[in-house]
Design a protein around this motif. Structure first.
Motif, short mmCIF file in Angstrom:
data_model
loop_
_atom_site.label_atom_id
_atom_site.label_comp_id
_atom_site.label_asym_id
_atom_site.label_seq_id
_atom_site.Cartn_x
_atom_site.Cartn_y
_atom_site.Cartn_z
N GLY A 18 0.68 -1.25 0.06
CA GLY A 18 0.08 0.13 0.02
C GLY A 18 0.83 1.44 -0.04
O GLY A 18 0.52 2.41 0.12
N ASN A 19 2.18 1.02 0.11
CA ASN A 19 3.02 2.35 -0.02
C ASN A 19 2.97 2.94 -1.41
O ASN A 19 3.09 4.04 -1.49
CB ASN A 19 4.56 2.03 0.22
N ALA A 20 2.65 2.11 -2.64
CA ALA A 20 2.47 2.61 -3.65
C ALA A 20 1.33 2.15 -4.19
O ALA A 20 0.86 1.12 -4.31
CB ALA A 20 3.87 2.47 -4.54
N LYS A 21 0.65 3.02 -5.19
CA LYS A 21 -0.59 2.57 -5.85
C LYS A 21 -0.40 1.92 -7.13
O LYS A 21 -1.32 1.20 -7.64
CB LYS A 21 -1.39 3.85 -6.07
N ILE A 81 1.68 -0.81 -13.49
CA ILE A 81 0.37 -1.62 -13.40
C ILE A 81 -0.27 -1.28 -12.07
O ILE A 81 0.47 -1.13 -10.99
CB ILE A 81 0.84 -3.09 -13.27
N PRO A 82 -1.49 -0.97 -11.95
CA PRO A 82 -2.15 -0.91 -10.65
C PRO A 82 -2.14 -1.93 -9.65
O PRO A 82 -2.11 -3.14 -9.96
CB PRO A 82 -3.64 -0.65 -11.08
N ALA A 83 -1.64 -1.48 -8.48
CA ALA A 83 -1.25 -2.67 -7.37
C ALA A 83 -2.25 -3.61 -7.18
O ALA A 83 -2.15 -4.91 -6.88
CB ALA A 83 -0.52 -1.87 -6.28
N ASP A 84 -3.60 -3.12 -7.33
CA ASP A 84 -4.94 -3.70 -6.84
C ASP A 84 -5.29 -4.89 -7.65
O ASP A 84 -5.96 -5.77 -7.60
CB ASP A 84 -5.93 -3.08 -6.27
N ARG A 85 -4.46 -4.86 -8.90
CA ARG A 85 -4.81 -5.59 -10.03
C ARG A 85 -3.68 -6.82 -10.19
O ARG A 85 -3.74 -7.62 -11.26
CB ARG A 85 -4.84 -5.02 -11.36
N LEU A 86 -2.53 -6.89 -9.52
CA LEU A 86 -1.38 -7.76 -9.63
C LEU A 86 -2.02 -8.98 -9.29
O LEU A 86 -2.53 -9.29 -8.35
CB LEU A 86 -0.33 -7.57 -8.67
N ALA A 87 -1.78 -10.17 -10.12
CA ALA A 87 -2.01 -11.37 -9.65
C ALA A 87 -0.80 -12.26 -9.24
O ALA A 87 -0.76 -12.90 -8.10
CB ALA A 87 -2.67 -12.28 -11.22
N TYR A 88 0.27 -12.18 -10.08
CA TYR A 88 1.68 -12.68 -9.44
C TYR A 88 2.79 -11.73 -10.30
O TYR A 88 2.43 -11.19 -11.24
CB TYR A 88 1.60 -14.16 -10.05
N VAL A 89 3.80 -12.14 -9.85
CA VAL A 89 5.15 -11.51 -10.33
C VAL A 89 6.25 -12.62 -10.44
O VAL A 89 6.34 -13.04 -9.35
CB VAL A 89 5.75 -10.03 -9.54
N GLU A 90 6.78 -12.91 -11.44
CA GLU A 90 7.62 -13.81 -11.65
C GLU A 90 8.91 -13.25 -11.85
O GLU A 90 8.98 -12.59 -12.93
CB GLU A 90 7.30 -14.99 -12.72
N ILE A 91 10.06 -13.29 -11.03
CA ILE A 91 11.28 -12.67 -11.19
C ILE A 91 12.38 -13.98 -11.91
O ILE A 91 12.46 -14.58 -11.04
CB ILE A 91 11.90 -12.02 -10.09
N GLY A 92 12.82 -13.52 -12.84
CA GLY A 92 13.79 -14.59 -13.61
C GLY A 92 15.19 -14.46 -13.60
O GLY A 92 15.60 -13.48 -12.70
N GLU A 93 15.79 -15.18 -14.14
CA GLU A 93 17.55 -15.02 -14.09
C GLU A 93 17.71 -13.86 -14.95
O GLU A 93 17.14 -13.57 -15.98
CB GLU A 93 18.08 -16.45 -14.49
N PRO A 94 19.09 -13.35 -14.66
CA PRO A 94 19.52 -12.11 -15.66
C PRO A 94 19.68 -13.00 -16.79
O PRO A 94 20.30 -14.19 -17.27
CB PRO A 94 20.87 -11.81 -14.85
N ALA A 95 19.36 -12.21 -18.10
CA ALA A 95 19.59 -12.67 -19.38
C ALA A 95 20.77 -12.72 -19.90
O ALA A 95 21.48 -11.59 -19.72
CB ALA A 95 18.55 -11.75 -20.37
N ALA A 96 21.12 -13.80 -20.55
CA ALA A 96 22.52 -13.86 -21.03
C ALA A 96 22.42 -12.85 -22.40
O ALA A 96 21.44 -13.20 -23.12
CB ALA A 96 22.98 -15.33 -21.22
N ARG A 97 23.68 -12.46 -22.93
CA ARG A 97 23.51 -11.56 -23.89
C ARG A 97 23.77 -12.54 -25.07
O ARG A 97 24.73 -13.10 -25.12
CB ARG A 97 24.88 -10.49 -24.07
#
Length: 76
Positions: free
Chosen positions: A35-38, A52-68
């Protein structure tokens, strides 16, 4: 860093390549959900912002750094 974001009532997920670190992305998500940011605000590697509106987030998947990848046949 590849970040995939699920949004409620949206048929597809949002996928971006971000120059932000995993810790920065995680902090932004935590701030939005607490709730610190909308809005969840992330920046891709080309400098474009995704909001993205915070109240509409379903999930966030953070992956590995992309190789060049270099060249025509540089598939992983």
């Amino acid at each position: 860093m590849e970040v995939k974001i699920g949004v409620q009532h949206a048929p597809r997920e949002i996928s971006i390549e971000s120059a932000q670190s995993a810790a920065e992305v995680e902090k932004a998500v935590a701030d939005a959900l607490s709730g610190n940011a909308k809005l969840l605000s992330l920046e891709d590697e080309h400098g474009r912002k995704v909001l993205i509106p915070a109240d509409r987030l379903a999930y966030v998947e953070i992956g590995e750094p992309a190789a060049r990848r270099v060249g025509f046949g540089a598939a992983l």
